[in-house]
Design a protein around this motif. Structure first.
Motif, mmCIF file in Angstrom:
data_model
loop_
_atom_site.group_PDB
_atom_site.id
_atom_site.type_symbol
_atom_site.label_atom_id
_atom_site.label_comp_id
_atom_site.label_asym_id
_atom_site.label_seq_id
_atom_site.Cartn_x
_atom_site.Cartn_y
_atom_site.Cartn_z
ATOM 1 N N GLY A 142 1.132 104.653 5.785
ATOM 2 C CA GLY A 142 1.452 104.983 4.407
ATOM 3 C C GLY A 142 2.089 106.352 4.276
ATOM 4 N N LYS A 143 1.555 107.325 5.024
ATOM 5 C CA LYS A 143 2.148 108.664 4.975
ATOM 6 C C LYS A 143 3.583 108.634 5.496
ATOM 7 N N GLN A 144 3.805 107.899 6.592
ATOM 8 C CA GLN A 144 5.171 107.785 7.115
ATOM 9 C C GLN A 144 6.113 107.198 6.073
ATOM 10 N N ALA A 145 5.679 106.123 5.421
ATOM 11 C CA ALA A 145 6.538 105.424 4.467
ATOM 12 C C ALA A 145 6.873 106.307 3.267
ATOM 13 N N LEU A 146 5.866 106.972 2.727
ATOM 14 C CA LEU A 146 6.108 107.832 1.569
ATOM 15 C C LEU A 146 6.978 109.026 1.937
ATOM 16 N N ALA A 147 6.765 109.584 3.139
ATOM 17 C CA ALA A 147 7.619 110.682 3.596
ATOM 18 C C ALA A 147 9.055 110.206 3.784
ATOM 19 N N ASP A 148 9.219 109.013 4.348
ATOM 20 C CA ASP A 148 10.551 108.444 4.556
ATOM 21 C C ASP A 148 11.270 108.256 3.228
ATOM 22 N N ALA A 149 10.513 107.918 2.185
ATOM 23 C CA ALA A 149 11.087 107.689 0.864
ATOM 24 C C ALA A 149 11.288 108.987 0.084
ATOM 25 N N GLY A 150 10.769 110.102 0.605
ATOM 26 C CA GLY A 150 10.868 111.367 -0.118
ATOM 27 C C GLY A 150 9.923 111.443 -1.292
ATOM 28 N N LEU A 151 8.791 110.723 -1.208
ATOM 29 C CA LEU A 151 7.841 110.663 -2.320
ATOM 30 C C LEU A 151 6.470 111.228 -1.971
ATOM 31 N N LEU A 152 6.336 111.783 -0.799
ATOM 32 C CA LEU A 152 5.010 112.214 -0.343
ATOM 33 C C LEU A 152 4.467 113.357 -1.190
ATOM 34 N N ASP A 153 5.289 114.357 -1.439
ATOM 35 C CA ASP A 153 4.811 115.568 -2.122
ATOM 36 C C ASP A 153 5.403 115.745 -3.512
ATOM 37 N N VAL A 154 5.904 114.683 -4.100
ATOM 38 C CA VAL A 154 6.472 114.772 -5.439
ATOM 39 C C VAL A 154 5.357 115.005 -6.447
ATOM 40 N N LYS A 155 5.495 116.045 -7.239
ATOM 41 C CA LYS A 155 4.471 116.379 -8.229
ATOM 42 C C LYS A 155 4.738 115.643 -9.543
ATOM 43 N N GLY A 156 3.759 115.738 -10.427
ATOM 44 C CA GLY A 156 3.934 115.158 -11.749
ATOM 45 C C GLY A 156 3.244 113.812 -11.901
ATOM 46 N N ASP A 157 3.654 113.066 -12.900
ATOM 47 C CA ASP A 157 3.037 111.796 -13.264
ATOM 48 C C ASP A 157 3.268 110.747 -12.174
ATOM 49 N N ARG A 158 2.171 110.254 -11.611
ATOM 50 C CA ARG A 158 2.278 109.202 -10.591
ATOM 51 C C ARG A 158 1.638 107.899 -11.070
ATOM 52 N N SER A 159 1.553 107.752 -12.388
ATOM 53 C CA SER A 159 0.928 106.554 -12.952
ATOM 54 C C SER A 159 1.838 105.341 -12.877
ATOM 55 N N ARG A 160 3.090 105.532 -12.481
ATOM 56 C CA ARG A 160 4.020 104.408 -12.315
ATOM 57 C C ARG A 160 4.211 104.075 -10.834
ATOM 58 N N MET A 161 3.356 104.653 -9.998
ATOM 59 C CA MET A 161 3.383 104.378 -8.559
ATOM 60 C C MET A 161 2.079 103.691 -8.171
ATOM 61 N N GLY A 162 2.172 102.511 -7.562
ATOM 62 C CA GLY A 162 0.969 101.757 -7.230
ATOM 63 C C GLY A 162 0.887 101.385 -5.768
ATOM 64 N N VAL A 163 -0.146 100.616 -5.440
ATOM 65 C CA VAL A 163 -0.363 100.183 -4.063
ATOM 66 C C VAL A 163 -0.824 98.726 -4.054
ATOM 67 N N TYR A 164 -0.285 97.958 -3.115
ATOM 68 C CA TYR A 164 -0.682 96.551 -2.945
ATOM 69 C C TYR A 164 -0.735 96.298 -1.450
ATOM 70 N N LEU A 165 -1.932 96.024 -0.955
ATOM 71 C CA LEU A 165 -2.128 95.878 0.488
ATOM 72 C C LEU A 165 -2.688 94.500 0.824
ATOM 73 N N GLY A 166 -2.131 93.888 1.856
ATOM 74 C CA GLY A 166 -2.727 92.705 2.452
ATOM 75 C C GLY A 166 -3.571 93.173 3.625
ATOM 76 N N SER A 167 -4.852 92.970 3.563
ATOM 77 C CA SER A 167 -5.718 93.546 4.600
ATOM 78 C C SER A 167 -6.817 92.569 4.984
ATOM 79 N N GLY A 168 -7.453 92.875 6.110
ATOM 80 C CA GLY A 168 -8.570 92.071 6.575
ATOM 81 C C GLY A 168 -9.848 92.875 6.549
ATOM 82 N N GLU A 169 -10.898 92.294 7.097
ATOM 83 C CA GLU A 169 -12.194 92.958 7.106
ATOM 84 C C GLU A 169 -12.157 94.237 7.928
ATOM 85 N N GLY A 170 -13.018 95.162 7.601
ATOM 86 C CA GLY A 170 -13.114 96.412 8.350
ATOM 87 C C GLY A 170 -13.996 96.259 9.574
ATOM 88 N N LYS A 171 -14.480 97.385 10.073
ATOM 89 C CA LYS A 171 -15.255 97.359 11.307
ATOM 90 C C LYS A 171 -16.616 96.708 11.079
#
Length: 429
Positions: free
Chosen positions: A82-111
């Protein structure tokens, strides 16, 4: 008119590389990540090999990595990708309102605390008996298990950590549709942008099942290859001698963005996500419909969603698991959708090199597809040595191929009959 969705960032942690560039270079070179299992002692298992992430350290990506010590590797992989992707997009350290930025993950069980489970069961079983005292075993487990660590098994956990760590205050979701999960997450996240619910979505998947219970489960389903004498050649999609898939692990995240939002901030656009199709076989829990009916519908839906004809597709990154049932059904489905053009269309399976990353498989393969689109290089299907009369398409065997094209189709099919197809297209403004 609906909003257009573009990809402005990508990040991965995989057995073939801890960056997008490394993953694609190794894929194009036909390298494999498969080898003996090191995560635990698997010598007594029917399958003793897997495709493991090696040399990974979350501290290389996050300064406060120790606060995730209780988390499973699925969460740690997701945070790094996730850090790589946001850095690649130039969005990692953008300040201000982030209420229009979301997350959707396909994941499995943890440990899972396998040691606590097995030792408690063994201790609650009398010598010579084959049935344990359940009440005693549960009591032992209660004293041994850690509440905070058990909470890490929740499948929505990695999504929550991503949202919290990177301040993603918009739509939040996770899905658990098996091997199709990360592709479904990307498709659904794109729909959220199209309908105006968000401007930016961090979407993809993360998973690891390289643990005793995971290997046992797939072995009992006879889904894993048992080519223990030659692990590196075990994943052989579309080959007549295929005997099952090779389990892998990892994570991939892509930044999806409303085109106008991306243009306004001067983002580097990697590709456009033009098509999404989602269907269910409604046939059987572990096998696809032998005629590929669900796969046919989802590919046709993705093409229609993208406004493309079958002949517009220049490459298919197949689900291509290396199981008898999947590869024959997927081949039949491609023929049904593409007709005579199917025989002119390059198709390859990244799983031949990468292994099967389960819930993270689709996003890793979409990343490879986008890179293939940009570079004009189609990674091969390695280990394809013995042609299968049923699987008779152009699977780009053994070596990569230079081909320029504008649209790529990426397939992801899961246990339970979930089918997802994504279309990525070269961005033309």
């Amino acid at each position: 008119m609906r909003k257009r969705v573009v990809i402005t960032g990508m990040g991965v942690i995989t057995p073939l590389g801890h960056s997008v560039a490394e993953l694609f270079a190794n894929s194009a070179a036909g390298r494999t990540a498969v080898g003996p299992i090191r995560h635990f002692d698997a010598r007594t298992f029917p399958t003793t090999f897997a495709s493991e992430v090696k040399g990974f350290d979350l501290a290389k990506y996050l300064p406060d990595a120790n606060r995730f010590d209780n988390c499973g590797v699925n969460t740690k992989f997701a945070l790094a990708a996730g850090k790589q992707a946001l850095a690649d997009a130039g969005l990692l350290d953008v300040k201000g309102d982030r209420s229009r930025m979301g997350v959707y993950l396909g994941s499995g069980e943890g440990k899972e605390d396998f040691e606590a489970l097995t030792t408690s069961t063994a201790q609650a079983t009398a010598p010579g008996e084959r049935v344990c005292n359940i009440r005693e075993a549960v009591g032992l487990l209660y004293r041994r298990l850690s509440g905070p660590q058990e909470a890490e098994q929740e499948m929505y956990g990695p999504s929550g950590y991503l949202a919290d760590t990177f301040v993603l205050e918009g739509p939040f979701a996770s899905c658990q549709t098996a091997c199709a999960a990360s592709s479904q997450a990307i498709g659904e996240a794109a729909e959220m942008i199209r309908t105006g619910e968000a401007d930016v979505m961090l979407a993809g998947g993360s998973h690891s099942m390289i643990m005793p219970l995971g290997i046992t489960g797939f072995n009992r389903l006879t889904a894993l290859s048992q080519r223990n004498d030659s692990p590196q050649t075990a994943s052989r999609p579309f080959d007549l001698t295929r005997d099952g898939f090779v389990i892998g692990e990892g994570a991939g995240l892509v930044v999806l963005e409303d085109l106008e939002h991306a243009k306004k901030r001067g983002a580097n656009i990697l590709a456009e996500l033009t098509g999404y199709g989602s269907t269910a076989d409604a046939f059987r829990m572990t096998d696809p419909h032998p005629e590929g009916r669900g796969a046919i519908r989802c590919m046709r839906d993705a093409l229609a969603d993208a406004g493309l004809n079958p002949t517009d597709i220049g490459y298919i990154n197949a689900h291509g698991t290396s199981t008898q049932a999947n590869d024959s059904a997927e081949t039949a489905a491609i023929k049904a959708v593409f007709g005579d053009y199917a025989y002119k269309l390059p198709v390859s399976s990244s799983k031949s090199m990468l292994g099967h990353l389960i819930a993270a498989a689709g996003v890793a393969e979409l990343v490879i597809s986008v890179m293939a689109l940009q570079k004009g290089v189609i990674p091969p299907t390695i280990n394809l040595e013995t042609p299968d009369p049923v699987c008779d398409l152009d699977y780009v065997p053994r070596t990569a191929r230079e081909v320029r094209f504008d649209h790529v189709l990426s397939n992801s099919f899961g246990f339970g009959g979930q089918n997802i197809a994504l279309v990525a297209s070269a961005f033309r403004g």
